[in-house]
Design an enzyme around this catalytic site. Structure first.
Site: not given
Ligand code: GLN
Length: 486
Positions: A77, A152, A176
């Site tokens: 990420k 996310s 997330s």
């Protein structure tokens, strides 16, 4: 050549049917094709990854295999730093930031022999549930590209779901990892608070943030967690316990295991009935394998979303104060004085959702409101933890839906942030209470994947993974691949 899951890749590498260089070439092709079409991959380090893969192949020839991740490509990420590589947090303010150092995840993955391919899309500073709050544009769900990936960590979820890499890392502050895993039909795990070092993870809410893996199977998640967990003196919240042995806990046996179903997670006006049906089906599957079902109570559930959004925004407003145009990233040009420089750098650099949260967080921490909001939220947080302590006297794991619905259309919720906040009802408690949680694909509704969430006692990742693995041994939901798969 399929070779999409970590397990398939490991087997093929062990059998010398493929080299790490070939796997990385394949992943790069997929990342540039599907990965870019789906808005999942936002940066690649092709040359460095190929060089690292050649190193892995050489080690393997010399008989040195560092871990089950040896030679396997992975994406991070875009909020975890790696030396010499950009880290943007999908934000204008960090658009040109290049990390001068390796974060703990870059170090751990390298030590495990994995090959970092590049960076995955996310909501700006990990704030969101859709991967739409991103300077790179939205990520798209491989099961239906008109729908959101969740967020996310949406890019990381897509990387695994669409078969770009066999595993990926994300961060989970309020869901997330677990929520995008449920939307994209993959396994996503948030370890216990403090289990994985956050050195080099850009902080969102420091009392909640935790890094974890995306994979297809619980077994693969165990391999990844064994590689990335463990004490790190550079993260003051890192647990002193050594990394747990997890694969050995995957016995397939759930006889006598007590599954708690919180009555608050199965109320009529709660999740979409199609989601509940899939989760109930999964629980029956575990029952037929010998597990016992008990009802438990989590009476503070109606307060967890407000508590989370007070604590998370308060901490975010404090953490994001460092992005002032002086030390990191973007600085506004043609300014008259320091105040204007701060103001314009931040106004131009942060997106709408991030600004909303900084404002909210600054408000709840301000002198006149601190007691009514922030202190109260901390008190409720203690009550939430108490709910779980009591529930875990009667059961070994808690099961429910990961999210109240399946992936919805891109754009559908952008004007209604509160509806997105409310969707976090099942995921935020694990962060508030520091518990481990995993989302496991357990069926479909409206042609989209449904995730079952398994929550465990603090530090008891082994039981979570054992339950998830036992379920996957008996079912094949995790073997279904989306039409857009590479
Ligand atoms: N959806 C939650 C939020 O927007 C969770 C975010 C996260 O876990 N990083 O805050």
């Amino acid at each position: 050549m399929k070779l999409q899951s970590l397990e398939e890749q490991r087997a093929a590498l062990d059998a010398s049917e493929v080299s790490s260089v070939e796997l990385v070439e394949l992943a790069l092709t997929r990342a540039e094709g599907t990965g870019t079409d789906l808005g999942a991959i936002v940066g690649l380090r092709a040359e460095a990854a190929l060089a690292a893969a050649a190193g892995s192949d050489a080690r393997r020839r010399a008989g040195e295999i560092r871990s089950p991740l040896e030679g396997a490509p992975v994406v991070l990420k875009d909020n975890m730093v790696q030396k010499g590589e950009p880290t943007t947090c999908a934000s204008r303010i960090l658009e040109s930031f290049v990390s001068p150092y390796d974060g703990a995840m870059a170090e751990k993955l390298e030590a495990a022999g994995a090959i970092i391919l590049g960076r995955a899309n996310m909501d700006e500073f990990a704030m969101g549930s859709t991967t739409e709050n991103s300077i790179f544009g939205p990520a798209r769900n491989p099961w239906d590209t008109s729908r959101t990936t969740g967020g996310s960590s949406g890019g990381s979820a897509v990387a695994v779901s669409a078969g770009i890499t066999g595993f990926a890392l994300g961060s989970d502050t309020g869901g997330s990892i677990r929520q995008p895993a449920s939307f994209c039909g993959v396994v996503g795990m948030k370890p216990s608070y403090g289990r994985v070092s956050r050195w080099g993870l850009v902080a969102f809410a420091s009392s909640l943030d935790q890094i974890g893996p995306f994979t297809h199977s619980a077994r693969e998640a165990a391999w990844v967690l064994e590689a990335i967990a463990g004490h790190d003196a550079r993260d003051s919240t890192s647990l002193p316990e050594p990394a747990p042995a997890l694969e050995s806990a995957l016995t397939g046996d759930v006889k006598g295991l007590r599954i708690g179903l919180p009555r608050e997670y199965f109320v009529d006006e709660g999740a979409d009935p199609g989601v509940v049906e899939a989760v109930r089906g999964a629980v029956s599957e575990l029952e037929s394998a010998g597990a016992k079902v008990v009802e438990v109570a989590l009476p503070h559930t109606p307060y967890v979303v407000s508590t989370y959004y007070l604590v998370a925004t308060a901490e975010a407003s404090s953490n994001l104060a460092r992005f002032d145009g002086v030390r990191y990233g973007r600085r506004a040009e043609n300014v008259q004085d320091l105040d204007e420089m701060y103001k314009r750098s931040r106004s131009e650099g942060f997106g709408r959702e991030v600004k909303r949260r900084i404002l909210l967080g600054t408000y709840v921490l301000s002198a006149g409101y601190f007691d009514a909001y922030y202190r109260k939220a901390q008190q409720v947080r203690t009550l939430v933890r108490g709910d779980f302590d009591r529930a875990f006297e009667a059961c070994d794991v808690i099961i429910g839906p990961t999210y109240p619905e399946v992936a919805f259309p891109i754009g559908a919720r952008m004007d209604d942030p509160v509806s997105l906040y409310l969707g976090d009802i099942y995921t935020v408690s694990a962060n508030l209470a520091g518990l481990p949680g995993i989302s496991v694909p357990c069926g479909q509704h409206q042609g989209m994947p449904v995730g079952m969430q398994v929550l465990g006692r603090p530090l008891d990742e082994a039981t979570l993974l054992r339950v998830a693995d036992a379920f996957q041994r008996r079912t094949d939901h995790h073997e279904h691949r989306p039409p857009g798969s590479a």
